[in-house]
Design a protein around this motif. Structure first.
Motif, PDB file in Angstrom:
ATOM      1  N   TYR A  70      -5.033   1.368   2.247  1.00 47.55           N
ATOM      2  CA  TYR A  70      -4.928   0.243   3.009  1.00 47.55           C
ATOM      3  C   TYR A  70      -6.314  -0.104   3.802  1.00 47.55           C
ATOM      4  O   TYR A  70      -6.666   0.816   4.635  1.00 47.55           O
ATOM      5  N   ALA A  93       0.824  -1.241   0.039  1.00 46.93           N
ATOM      6  CA  ALA A  93      -0.023  -0.018   0.032  1.00 46.93           C
ATOM      7  C   ALA A  93       0.846   1.470   0.079  1.00 46.93           C
ATOM      8  O   ALA A  93       0.464   2.057  -0.728  1.00 46.93           O
ATOM      9  N   ASN A 137      -7.156   0.116  -3.708  1.00 45.40           N
ATOM     10  CA  ASN A 137      -6.939  -0.237  -2.542  1.00 45.40           C
ATOM     11  C   ASN A 137      -6.487  -1.464  -2.263  1.00 45.40           C
ATOM     12  O   ASN A 137      -6.628  -2.513  -3.169  1.00 45.40           O
TER      13      ASN A 137
END
Length: 277
Positions: free
Chosen positions: A29, A22, A158
């Motif tokens: 995250y 991330a 994401n």
């Protein structure tokens, strides 16, 4: 774009991979391992909001109830039990489906909410961080996971830190995943549980690749399996004391240039698997 990071078993380094990835991707995250969400230990976000997760449970009006037992018959989770005198509720077995209220012929059932967890949102520099936290003693993780994943921004990138294993917690998370990274270790246990995870993502037709953690040699059972199954290996993390020390202190591996390059390589391989927008 939702990237799910999962593993067949716990302790393989799933959170290590997802938090550092991330950071490299500058992605949000999302910690959906709600029974043990520890990604915030490493990213150290400042919490900006917190929201309770609640589910409904039945409340029976004894004055209206005829003790017919139809509510207990309708309950698929054995949360309601008919006795000679009344209906007993085992509250933590209730999934909040409200089928009992539909089944009751005399309208003796109403519903109230109870808290089972939290959803927290924070910022770690430019990285948005979200996690679900299941309350201690609560058995139902899925409502917290669903509540968390419904709040993610589908327009961004994401990285979703999934629960370990291949249980319903992971299955519910995979419904939101566009591609998967499976983290494993070169051991018999790691291979056994990796096979379960591979079977799961293949059932969902999700593109995926492997990251081998704690690798001490480029000849091992995981690489043999991936070659046989034609599975791409995105990268590997060496079995080194320095990594264990960094992790144990709650620090990020990408702060070290040597390990940063490893995660850049993993990110590059992951991008090549799917159309990257």
């Amino acid at each position: 774009m939702n990237i799910g990071v999962l593993s067949g078993k716990g302790g393989t380094g799933k959170t290590t991979v997802s938090t550092n990835l991330a950071y490299i991707l500058k992605a949000a995250y999302i910690d959906s391992d709600v029974e043990e969400p520890n990604g915030f230990i490493f990213l150290k976000p400042e919490i900006i909001s917190s929201e309770e997760v609640k589910i409904a449970y039945p409340v029976i009006d004894d004055e209206k109830c005829t003790n017919c037992g139809k509510c207990a018959e309708a309950c698929q989770f054995n949360a309601l039990v008919k006795t000679k005198k009344d209906i007993i509720l085992f509250q933590k077995l209730c999934h909040g489906c409200e089928a009992c209220g539909v089944a009751c012929p005399v309208g003796a059932i109403s519903f109230e909410d109870r808290k089972i967890g939290l959803i927290e949102v924070g910022m770690s520099g430019d990285i948005k961080c979200m996690r679900g936290i299941l309350d201690i003693g609560e058995p139902l993780a899925v409502p917290v996971i669903k509540g968390l994943l419904k709040r993610i921004d589908s327009n961004g990138v994401n990285v979703i830190d999934c629960s370990p294993g291949t249980s319903c917690n992971v299955v519910n998370t995979l419904q939101y995943v566009d591609m998967a990274i499976l983290v494993t270790e070169p051991s018999e246990f790691g291979l056994h549980d990796l096979k379960l995870a591979v079977g799961l993502v293949r059932k969902f037709n999700i593109p995926f690749g492997i990251v081998i953690n704690k690798e001490s040699s480029d000849k091992n059972i995981i690489r043999d399996y991936c070659e046989k199954e034609n599975i791409q290996i995105f990268g590997s993390i060496p079995y080194e004391r320095e990594i264990a020390e960094i992790y144990s202190n709650g620090n990020m591996l990408v702060d070290n240039e040597k390990y940063r390059n490893i995660f850049k390589g993993i990110a590059k391989s992951a991008k090549a698997v799917i159309e990257w927008n």
